[in-house]
Motif scaffolding. Sequence first.
Motif, PDB file in Angstrom:
ATOM      1  N   PRO A 340      -2.182   2.248  -2.462  1.00  0.00           N
ATOM      2  CA  PRO A 340      -1.595   3.565  -2.757  1.00  0.00           C
ATOM      3  C   PRO A 340      -0.355   3.498  -3.647  1.00  0.00           C
ATOM      4  CG  PRO A 340      -2.174   3.387  -0.428  1.00  0.00           C
ATOM      5  CD  PRO A 340      -2.325   2.012  -1.022  1.00  0.00           C
ATOM      6  N   LEU A 341       0.421   2.443  -3.534  1.00  0.00           N
ATOM      7  CA  LEU A 341       1.627   2.338  -4.351  1.00  0.00           C
ATOM      8  C   LEU A 341       1.303   2.361  -5.839  1.00  0.00           C
ATOM      9  CD1 LEU A 341       4.678   1.828  -4.675  1.00  0.00           C
ATOM     10  CD2 LEU A 341       4.222  -0.623  -4.435  1.00  0.00           C
ATOM     11  N   CYS A 342       0.134   1.868  -6.200  1.00  0.00           N
ATOM     12  CA  CYS A 342      -0.237   1.769  -7.615  1.00  0.00           C
ATOM     13  C   CYS A 342      -0.853   3.048  -8.163  1.00  0.00           C
ATOM     14  CB  CYS A 342      -1.220   0.613  -7.814  1.00  0.00           C
ATOM     15  SG  CYS A 342      -0.571  -0.980  -7.256  1.00  0.00           S
ATOM     16  N   THR A 349       8.071   6.242  -7.293  1.00  0.00           N
ATOM     17  CA  THR A 349       9.446   6.718  -7.447  1.00  0.00           C
ATOM     18  C   THR A 349      10.317   6.241  -6.295  1.00  0.00           C
ATOM     19  OG1 THR A 349       8.639   8.681  -8.613  1.00  0.00           O
ATOM     20  CG2 THR A 349      10.884   8.764  -7.734  1.00  0.00           C
ATOM     21  N   ALA A 350       9.784   6.293  -5.063  1.00  0.00           N
ATOM     22  CA  ALA A 350      10.542   5.829  -3.898  1.00  0.00           C
ATOM     23  C   ALA A 350      10.840   4.339  -3.998  1.00  0.00           C
ATOM     24  CB  ALA A 350       9.764   6.136  -2.619  1.00  0.00           C
ATOM     25  N   THR A 378       4.550  -6.334   1.834  1.00  0.00           N
ATOM     26  CA  THR A 378       3.583  -6.239   2.934  1.00  0.00           C
ATOM     27  C   THR A 378       4.211  -5.632   4.181  1.00  0.00           C
ATOM     28  OG1 THR A 378       4.091  -8.520   3.597  1.00  0.00           O
ATOM     29  CG2 THR A 378       2.248  -8.194   2.082  1.00  0.00           C
ATOM     30  N   GLN A 379       5.526  -5.363   4.118  1.00  0.00           N
ATOM     31  CA  GLN A 379       6.281  -4.741   5.208  1.00  0.00           C
ATOM     32  C   GLN A 379       6.165  -5.550   6.491  1.00  0.00           C
ATOM     33  OE1 GLN A 379       5.169  -0.609   5.457  1.00  0.00           O
ATOM     34  NE2 GLN A 379       5.741  -0.185   3.324  1.00  0.00           N
ATOM     35  N   VAL A 398       6.578   4.525   1.461  1.00  0.00           N
ATOM     36  CA  VAL A 398       5.812   3.558   0.684  1.00  0.00           C
ATOM     37  C   VAL A 398       4.913   2.766   1.625  1.00  0.00           C
ATOM     38  CG1 VAL A 398       5.929   1.577  -0.872  1.00  0.00           C
ATOM     39  CG2 VAL A 398       7.639   3.400  -1.032  1.00  0.00           C
ATOM     40  N   GLU A 399       3.625   2.779   1.374  1.00  0.00           N
ATOM     41  CA  GLU A 399       2.681   2.068   2.233  1.00  0.00           C
ATOM     42  C   GLU A 399       2.659   0.584   1.893  1.00  0.00           C
ATOM     43  OE1 GLU A 399      -1.166   3.850   2.620  1.00  0.00           O
ATOM     44  OE2 GLU A 399      -0.405   5.865   2.155  1.00  0.00           O
TER      45      GLU A 399
END
Length: 504
Positions: A340-342, A349-350, A378-379, A398-399
């Motif tokens: 999703p980030l891509c 933006t975040a 990868t959090q 951000v996922e």
Amino acid sequence: MIHPRSPHAEERAAPTPPGGRARRRLRRRRDRRGVALVMVLGAITVLTVFLTELQEETSTELSAALADRDALRAEYYARSAVNLSRMLIAAEPSVSSTLAPMLAIIGLKGNFQVPVWKFTDMFLGPFNAQLVEPGAAPPAEATGEASAAAGKNLGLTGGGRFELKIVDEDSKININRAADDVGGISDQIAVGAQLLSLMSPAQYNALFEERDGDGQFSDRATVCSALIDWADPGDQTFSCDVSANAPSSTGAEDSFYQTVGLPYQRKNAPFDSFEELRLIRGMSDDFWATFVDPDPNNPDKRVLTVWGSRKQKVNVTSANAQMLLTLTCSAEFVDIATTPLCTDVNQQTAFLTVASLVQSMTGGILFPTAKDFVDAMTQKTGNTLGAMLGQQLKAMGVEAVKFKPNATKSLGNKTSFLSIYADGVVPGNKRETRVRIHAVLDLTGATKITDTDPGGADPGGGGGDTAGAGEPSGAQNGAPPTPETYEKQVRSNPAGTIIYYRIE
């Protein structure tokens, strides 16, 4: 001849009335009145024109001489900045080892380079502008305390200064990796994936829907292929299709540059300078300002470079936020469709906001190691800096990112190529003279500055000076190092090698 008895003779012989002669002289004088004034005015006019022209020529020559003088001074201010920068860069290993324990307290752990080049104002400030006004007492004399202003040979005289920016080239996309014929297609695929990742966000769609700098319509893949084909030594067109079943080539390179009337063709050799990117097809001013050089006054914002080694890993410690996002969304590292980030502009933006904020707070250090980068994206939970940053990204919506196996093997935290942008500035009465020097430094063969003799003790043991552990060579019983010791250390080239030097 007049007859004596003619009436004209009598008239001629008549005596002149009193005052008549004086009146005639006065009349003649009155007729000539103003001639001297006209002559004086004419002479003044001629002299004025002559003096004006002489003054103009003299002023022009003086201005040219002053401009040449100020340009020479500005050039040597810039040269001084380059030399001071090399001194600072050579001291980086010592600075990193000294600061490592203190940085570990705030979570910056790992064997990484402290980017001392981001703190040039702090380290090189005393060598820059004039520290005290001429004739004024240094602060040390006023307070009795030590001060840099009281030192000798510090600061620049004459009102000049230098402005310095040092940029890590290993933290950017090295397009010249595609010019290496040894690495095979893998290097070209990696560069192509990173270029597509840079250009892929949806907010750039309008840029590829209008005519480019050559008056043509070029999509992302076309511009990506043009960048790689310029440096690629082969004669086959490279396909920037990074899918698994994509062909490595789409046929022979065409004659596009000649077809549109450009007086050159593909170089099929490495880029020699950053400005050479201007020659690539589709390179409009908007494309240049968006992807190549967003801020000409701040080269640290660039994400493309033409300097570096093919084997050098991308330095995530010095990479800016835009470059980190480009790496994360590269098809080389992740599956873009399932990340999703891509694809989500809000998440991008975040990420840019959080990364830029953390970099400003840590002096430019975001990820000490590649592992911290992976932990953040990868959090992963934990007490490392990367894990804590990952939790901040999660809080911002951000996922987590799922990397491909062994995808991060091309990431690192070391740099070997640095660009030095040094501006010498000399203020004038109505103008300011600037001279910029751009030097690229290769630290690949640089040796570390040590306190011991690089050559070691006398191998024969026959009367040579032998320094104890940690003692400078030639220092025996507290004796100072010898000039030969310093010569050996200088010849060890701790400041690297300049591979590019340009004066503007």
